[in-house]
Design a protein around this motif. Structure first.
Motif, PDB file in Angstrom:
ATOM      1  N   GLY A  31       0.742  -1.102  -0.002  1.00 16.85           N
ATOM      2  CA  GLY A  31       0.110   0.055   0.054  1.00 16.85           C
ATOM      3  C   GLY A  31       0.871   1.147   0.225  1.00 16.85           C
ATOM      4  O   GLY A  31       0.145   2.306   0.129  1.00 16.85           O
ATOM      5  N   SER A  32       2.139   1.092  -0.037  1.00 21.08           N
ATOM      6  CA  SER A  32       3.116   2.357  -0.099  1.00 21.08           C
ATOM      7  C   SER A  32       3.072   2.860  -1.323  1.00 21.08           C
ATOM      8  O   SER A  32       2.845   1.960  -2.430  1.00 21.08           O
ATOM      9  N   LEU A  33       3.560   4.273  -1.600  1.00 19.88           N
ATOM     10  CA  LEU A  33       3.834   5.020  -2.723  1.00 19.88           C
ATOM     11  C   LEU A  33       5.341   5.544  -2.774  1.00 19.88           C
ATOM     12  O   LEU A  33       5.686   6.369  -1.905  1.00 19.88           O
ATOM     13  N   THR A  34       6.099   4.915  -3.603  1.00 20.08           N
ATOM     14  CA  THR A  34       7.666   5.217  -3.459  1.00 20.08           C
ATOM     15  C   THR A  34       7.945   5.723  -4.808  1.00 20.08           C
ATOM     16  O   THR A  34       7.790   4.992  -5.703  1.00 20.08           O
ATOM     17  N   ALA A  35       8.894   6.762  -4.475  1.00 18.88           N
ATOM     18  CA  ALA A  35       9.563   7.351  -6.030  1.00 18.88           C
ATOM     19  C   ALA A  35      10.834   6.780  -5.681  1.00 18.88           C
ATOM     20  O   ALA A  35      11.826   6.669  -4.728  1.00 18.88           O
ATOM     21  N   ILE A 154       2.423  -2.121  -8.792  1.00 21.50           N
ATOM     22  CA  ILE A 154       2.390  -1.326  -9.872  1.00 21.50           C
ATOM     23  C   ILE A 154       3.926  -0.690 -10.044  1.00 21.50           C
ATOM     24  O   ILE A 154       4.210   0.090  -9.161  1.00 21.50           O
ATOM     25  N   LEU A 155       4.654  -1.044 -11.133  1.00 21.97           N
ATOM     26  CA  LEU A 155       5.828  -0.460 -11.166  1.00 21.97           C
ATOM     27  C   LEU A 155       6.057   0.333 -12.540  1.00 21.97           C
ATOM     28  O   LEU A 155       5.813  -0.285 -13.779  1.00 21.97           O
ATOM     29  N   TRP A 178      -4.440   4.886  -7.375  1.00 18.05           N
ATOM     30  CA  TRP A 178      -4.051   3.521  -6.877  1.00 18.05           C
ATOM     31  C   TRP A 178      -3.655   3.360  -5.747  1.00 18.05           C
ATOM     32  O   TRP A 178      -3.926   2.497  -4.731  1.00 18.05           O
ATOM     33  N   HIS A 179      -2.844   4.371  -5.065  1.00 19.04           N
ATOM     34  CA  HIS A 179      -2.238   4.415  -3.728  1.00 19.04           C
ATOM     35  C   HIS A 179      -3.526   4.523  -2.843  1.00 19.04           C
ATOM     36  O   HIS A 179      -3.512   3.690  -1.703  1.00 19.04           O
ATOM     37  N   THR A 184       0.390  -1.125  -4.044  1.00 18.46           N
ATOM     38  CA  THR A 184       1.884  -0.802  -3.759  1.00 18.46           C
ATOM     39  C   THR A 184       2.398  -0.273  -5.117  1.00 18.46           C
ATOM     40  O   THR A 184       2.123  -0.839  -6.030  1.00 18.46           O
ATOM     41  N   VAL A 185       2.753   1.014  -5.084  1.00 21.54           N
ATOM     42  CA  VAL A 185       3.164   1.697  -6.227  1.00 21.54           C
ATOM     43  C   VAL A 185       4.870   2.146  -6.160  1.00 21.54           C
ATOM     44  O   VAL A 185       4.948   2.768  -5.120  1.00 21.54           O
TER      45      VAL A 185
END
Length: 272
Positions: A31-35, A154-155, A178-179, A184-185
């Protein structure tokens, strides 16, 4: 304890015996959103390929949580735009995980496809050849394909390159959707202002993890400077890993096999 979607255990990835990602350890929470940020050649795309499985580890491992479906959006430069396909053909590829290569597309699938095209602002584009699309339109179509895949992980590899600001804004909105749906993105991004504004977590790479955690903490000036120093050192003369240690100069002492303990949510500065 928060569930991990991805777990890296001393992961090293590379090409032709030359590592491009060195000794990455830590977890990506569900469920995280990471750059994922860093200079060109810092290992960002290599890491995404390692997660997808198109690149096998040279050492260590990348473990994906059980029953997690993956949607992967490569860089546009990796796509053959001359292939004689329509938008509907490209987007419907997102149904493969559900229907298989030769499976029939159902009425429900067509409804989902139309909904995905509307969500990315491409309603009415179904029969447009993909070689007539602008960069922004093509990226919208690719996001529609990801929508159809309905994946938990999602990548996205550099999805904002060479597209207009309106499209960037619309695609950011989809990523946030999506987040919000607890997917998980992970997104490879160049624009640090975009990262600071929209991404809660960041992994800063320079062929090895420099910092990983909350975005404001990760993108502190000293971490960015450290990443630049490592990047410059690698481009000078470094085929292998450098050792950690106070006052260590990354341009010297490169040797493969030294382990770095990196855990998500902390500042992993080499001099720490």
């Amino acid at each position: 304890m928060t569930n991990a979607c991805l777990t890296f255990r001393d992961l090293t990835l590379g090409y032709n015996s030359h590592p491009a990602v060195h000794h990455l350890s830590g977890t990506v929470k569900s469920g995280s959103l990471t750059a994922v940020v860093g200079a060109n050649g810092s290992g960002k795309s290599t890491l995404i390929k390692g997660i997808v499985g198109s690149l096998k580890p040279m050492a260590g491992a990348c473990a994906i949580a059980k029953d997690v479906r993956i949607a992967y959006l490569p860089q546009q430069s990796e796509l053959d735009r001359s292939f004689p396909a329509r938008v509907v053909d490209l987007v419907s590829l997102g149904l493969w995980p559900k229907r298989g290569l030769l499976g029939r597309i159902t009425r429900e699938d067509r409804a989902e496809l139309a909904k995905a095209l509307t969500a990315v602002g491409l309603e009415g584009f179904e029969n447009r050849p993909i070689d007539t699309l602008s960069g922004g339109q093509l990226q919208r179509a690719l996001f529609a394909r990801v929508l159809l895949q309905d994946a938990e992980l999602i990548l996205l590899d550099e999805p904002f390159n060479a597209i207009d600001s309106k499209t960037v804004g619309d695609l950011i909105a989809l990523i946030k959707r999506w987040h919000a749906e607890n997917r998980t993105v992970m997104v490879v991004v160049h624009d640090l202002d975009l990262v600071r504004k929209h991404f809660p977590e960041t992994l800063l790479m320079a062929r090895r993890p420099i910092a990983w955690g909350g975005t404001a903490e990760t993108l502190r000036p000293e971490n960015l400077l450290r990443a630049r120093r490592f990047d410059e050192a690698w481009h000078d003369d470094a085929p292998w890993c450098e050792t950690d240690g106070p006052g260590h100069d990354p341009a010297h002492g490169h040797r493969h096999g030294h382990q770095h303990g990196h855990h998500h949510g902390h500042d992993h500065s080499p001099a720490a």
